[in-house]
Design a protein around this motif. Structure first.
Motif, mmCIF file in Angstrom:
data_model
loop_
_atom_site.group_PDB
_atom_site.id
_atom_site.type_symbol
_atom_site.label_atom_id
_atom_site.label_comp_id
_atom_site.label_asym_id
_atom_site.label_seq_id
_atom_site.Cartn_x
_atom_site.Cartn_y
_atom_site.Cartn_z
ATOM 1 N N ASP A 134 0.816 -1.208 0.000
ATOM 2 C CA ASP A 134 0.000 0.000 0.000
ATOM 3 C C ASP A 134 0.851 1.259 0.000
ATOM 4 O O ASP A 134 0.521 2.248 -0.665
ATOM 5 C CB ASP A 134 -0.943 -0.004 1.201
ATOM 6 C CG ASP A 134 -1.998 1.093 1.099
ATOM 7 O OD1 ASP A 134 -2.685 1.151 0.057
ATOM 8 O OD2 ASP A 134 -2.119 1.895 2.035
ATOM 9 N N ARG A 135 1.964 1.235 0.724
ATOM 10 C CA ARG A 135 2.851 2.396 0.713
ATOM 11 C C ARG A 135 3.401 2.649 -0.688
ATOM 12 O O ARG A 135 3.472 3.795 -1.153
ATOM 13 C CB ARG A 135 4.003 2.190 1.690
ATOM 14 C CG ARG A 135 3.628 2.373 3.152
ATOM 15 C CD ARG A 135 4.825 2.143 4.064
ATOM 16 N NE ARG A 135 4.518 2.475 5.447
ATOM 17 C CZ ARG A 135 5.376 2.318 6.451
ATOM 18 N NH1 ARG A 135 6.603 1.843 6.221
ATOM 19 N NH2 ARG A 135 5.034 2.641 7.682
ATOM 20 N N THR A 136 3.799 1.569 -1.360
ATOM 21 C CA THR A 136 4.336 1.711 -2.713
ATOM 22 C C THR A 136 3.268 2.225 -3.666
ATOM 23 O O THR A 136 3.522 3.097 -4.504
ATOM 24 C CB THR A 136 4.872 0.355 -3.217
ATOM 25 O OG1 THR A 136 5.803 -0.164 -2.276
ATOM 26 C CG2 THR A 136 5.553 0.515 -4.567
ATOM 27 N N ARG A 137 2.058 1.715 -3.510
ATOM 28 C CA ARG A 137 0.947 2.159 -4.357
ATOM 29 C C ARG A 137 0.653 3.641 -4.150
ATOM 30 O O ARG A 137 0.446 4.390 -5.113
ATOM 31 C CB ARG A 137 -0.288 1.314 -4.039
ATOM 32 C CG ARG A 137 -1.541 1.722 -4.780
ATOM 33 C CD ARG A 137 -2.665 0.725 -4.589
ATOM 34 N NE ARG A 137 -3.103 0.611 -3.187
ATOM 35 C CZ ARG A 137 -4.123 -0.150 -2.798
ATOM 36 N NH1 ARG A 137 -4.774 -0.878 -3.693
ATOM 37 N NH2 ARG A 137 -4.467 -0.207 -1.532
ATOM 38 N N ARG A 138 0.659 4.076 -2.899
ATOM 39 C CA ARG A 138 0.394 5.484 -2.601
ATOM 40 C C ARG A 138 1.505 6.393 -3.121
ATOM 41 O O ARG A 138 1.241 7.465 -3.682
ATOM 42 C CB ARG A 138 0.247 5.683 -1.088
ATOM 43 C CG ARG A 138 -1.022 5.075 -0.492
ATOM 44 C CD ARG A 138 -0.944 5.067 1.026
ATOM 45 N NE ARG A 138 -2.090 4.421 1.624
ATOM 46 C CZ ARG A 138 -3.169 5.064 2.080
ATOM 47 N NH1 ARG A 138 -3.231 6.373 1.970
ATOM 48 N NH2 ARG A 138 -4.168 4.404 2.629
ATOM 49 N N THR A 139 2.755 5.963 -2.948
ATOM 50 C CA THR A 139 3.881 6.756 -3.430
ATOM 51 C C THR A 139 3.842 6.906 -4.944
ATOM 52 O O THR A 139 4.068 7.988 -5.490
ATOM 53 C CB THR A 139 5.214 6.108 -3.005
ATOM 54 O OG1 THR A 139 5.267 6.030 -1.581
ATOM 55 C CG2 THR A 139 6.393 6.915 -3.520
ATOM 56 N N ALA A 140 3.553 5.800 -5.630
ATOM 57 C CA ALA A 140 3.479 5.836 -7.086
ATOM 58 C C ALA A 140 2.370 6.753 -7.553
ATOM 59 O O ALA A 140 2.517 7.500 -8.525
ATOM 60 C CB ALA A 140 3.266 4.422 -7.627
ATOM 61 N N LYS A 141 1.252 6.733 -6.838
ATOM 62 C CA LYS A 141 0.129 7.587 -7.223
ATOM 63 C C LYS A 141 0.476 9.057 -7.045
ATOM 64 O O LYS A 141 0.190 9.893 -7.903
ATOM 65 C CB LYS A 141 -1.093 7.226 -6.378
ATOM 66 C CG LYS A 141 -2.356 7.993 -6.769
ATOM 67 C CD LYS A 141 -3.539 7.521 -5.936
ATOM 68 C CE LYS A 141 -4.797 8.277 -6.332
ATOM 69 N NZ LYS A 141 -5.976 7.835 -5.546
ATOM 70 N N LEU A 142 1.124 9.392 -5.930
ATOM 71 C CA LEU A 142 1.518 10.777 -5.687
ATOM 72 C C LEU A 142 2.531 11.255 -6.712
ATOM 73 O O LEU A 142 2.549 12.415 -7.096
ATOM 74 C CB LEU A 142 2.096 10.918 -4.276
ATOM 75 C CG LEU A 142 1.101 10.793 -3.118
ATOM 76 C CD1 LEU A 142 1.839 10.763 -1.786
ATOM 77 C CD2 LEU A 142 0.104 11.952 -3.154
ATOM 78 N N GLY A 143 3.374 10.306 -7.167
ATOM 79 C CA GLY A 143 4.385 10.665 -8.150
ATOM 80 C C GLY A 143 3.864 10.694 -9.570
ATOM 81 O O GLY A 143 4.597 11.038 -10.497
ATOM 82 N N GLY A 144 2.603 10.304 -9.750
ATOM 83 C CA GLY A 144 2.007 10.353 -11.075
ATOM 84 C C GLY A 144 2.345 9.172 -11.944
ATOM 85 O O GLY A 144 2.028 9.163 -13.132
ATOM 86 N N THR A 145 2.981 8.128 -11.387
ATOM 87 C CA THR A 145 3.360 6.982 -12.212
ATOM 88 C C THR A 145 2.286 5.912 -12.245
ATOM 89 O O THR A 145 2.331 5.014 -13.055
ATOM 90 C CB THR A 145 4.661 6.347 -11.688
ATOM 91 O OG1 THR A 145 4.483 5.976 -10.313
ATOM 92 C CG2 THR A 145 5.804 7.333 -11.805
ATOM 93 N N SER A 146 1.343 5.983 -11.326
ATOM 94 C CA SER A 146 0.201 5.080 -11.399
ATOM 95 C C SER A 146 -0.954 5.738 -10.686
ATOM 96 O O SER A 146 -0.772 6.481 -9.739
ATOM 97 C CB SER A 146 0.520 3.728 -10.739
ATOM 98 O OG SER A 146 0.565 3.854 -9.345
ATOM 99 N N GLY A 147 -2.119 5.485 -11.146
ATOM 100 C CA GLY A 147 -3.286 6.107 -10.531
ATOM 101 C C GLY A 147 -4.367 5.118 -10.259
ATOM 102 O O GLY A 147 -4.438 4.071 -10.876
#
Length: 303
Positions: free
Chosen positions: A162-175
């Motif tokens: 979940d942390r990785t998913r949230r970080t990726a979303k904030l970085g715009g690499t996955s939504g």
């Protein structure tokens, strides 16, 4: 008419005090469309393929971690480049519902509209691989504190996901994608999430939980609540409630010395006779005989 593919209801180690099973699998021909009423994560070690979750496709490559929620229809596809090798871990929602931690990790399931997978790289990938391999070793062994270690690893794995998913979303690499799980009443007002309903049933199935009370709690008509549960689980409300109670009962019969009458009361049956009848109709044998069969199986495995 709603189409429901294979409904998988069992996995090894399911009816125990720590319902969790992890395995390393090699899939040369993918895996057919199916759904189940337990949680599952997978982690790709080798190969390439694709996975469809509720008809939404994503790639599966080394380092892909996927978290599948109960009742989601999913299917695995492999190509001509060889088999897909991956870890699969199946476990009960009960492991995320520890009272000592409030709602535990149930918040992960509330995030049903978020992306159900991440492609791990770098240190996150190395950390996830180590955690899952260590969990696999613990599961295969018989060291002291085995169950505690398995549950600890499970939590670490899901938190890292979940942390990785949230970080990726904030970085715009996955939504996150739009959730199709929101419910609307006749006036179009959003009244809640199907996962909130499922959570509530899981938390209160030991009580006298009438469909009308459930409908009133979530501001739905009784008929609409019945439809929602049927559409999501493929079962009527009474069938869904029965299965939850009997699964808990099987775990208690297998892992405690509680009397059958005590088990009946614990899982929500006020009548011993009713519990015994429902158990026999579902499992094909009486509760006492089920307990004896589990004990005999364990004795055989230890010799």
């Amino acid at each position: 008419m709603t189409y429901f593919p294979d409904y998988l209801k069992t996995y090894p180690n399911m009816n125990t005090s720590s319902p969790l099973h992890i395995s390393l699998n090699r899939l040369p021909n993918g895996f057919r469309a199916h759904r189940h009423d337990f949680l599952e994560f997978s982690y790709v070690v080798e190969g390439a393929g694709r996975e469809a979750i509720n008809e939404t496709l994503h790639e599966m490559l080394p380092g892909t971690f996927t978290f599948v929620l109960p009742y989601q229809i999913h299917e695995l596809y492999t190509g001509t480049d060889g088999p897909l090798t991956l870890y699969n871990c199946m476990f009960s929602m009960d492991l995320l519902m520890e009272s000592s931690a409030g709602e535990g990790l149930l918040r992960l399931i509330d995030l049903a509209g978020e992306r159900p997978f991440v492609q791990l790289e770098g240190s996150d990938r190395e950390r996830m691989k180590w955690l899952i391999e260590d969990m696999y070793r613990e599961y295969a062994g018989r060291e002291p504190w085995r169950q505690t270690m398995l549950q600890t690893r499970l939590k670490e794995i899901l938190v890292l996901f979940d942390r990785t998913r949230r970080t990726a979303k904030l970085g715009g690499t996955s939504g996150g994608h739009h959730s199709a799980d929101s419910l609307r009443a006749g006036d179009g007002r959003k009244t809640g999430s199907i996962w909130s309903i499922i959570h509530y049933i899981h938390q209160h199935y030991q009580d006298e939980l009438a469909l009308s009370d459930l409908a009133a709690r979530f501001s739905l008509s009784v008929s609409r609540m019945s439809e929602v549960i049927k559409e999501t689980t493929g079962q009527t409300y009474s069938q869904f409630l029965r299965d939850l109670r009997l699964r808990h009962a099987c775990g208690l019969l297998a892992s405690t010395e509680m009397s059958v009458a005590e088990v009946a009361m614990e899982v929500g049956y006020g009548s011993y006779k009713t519990f015994s009848r429902v158990f026999r109709e579902s499992k094909g044998l009486a509760p006492k005989d089920y307990r004896r069969s589990i004990a005999a199986r364990r004795s055989s495995a230890d010799t």
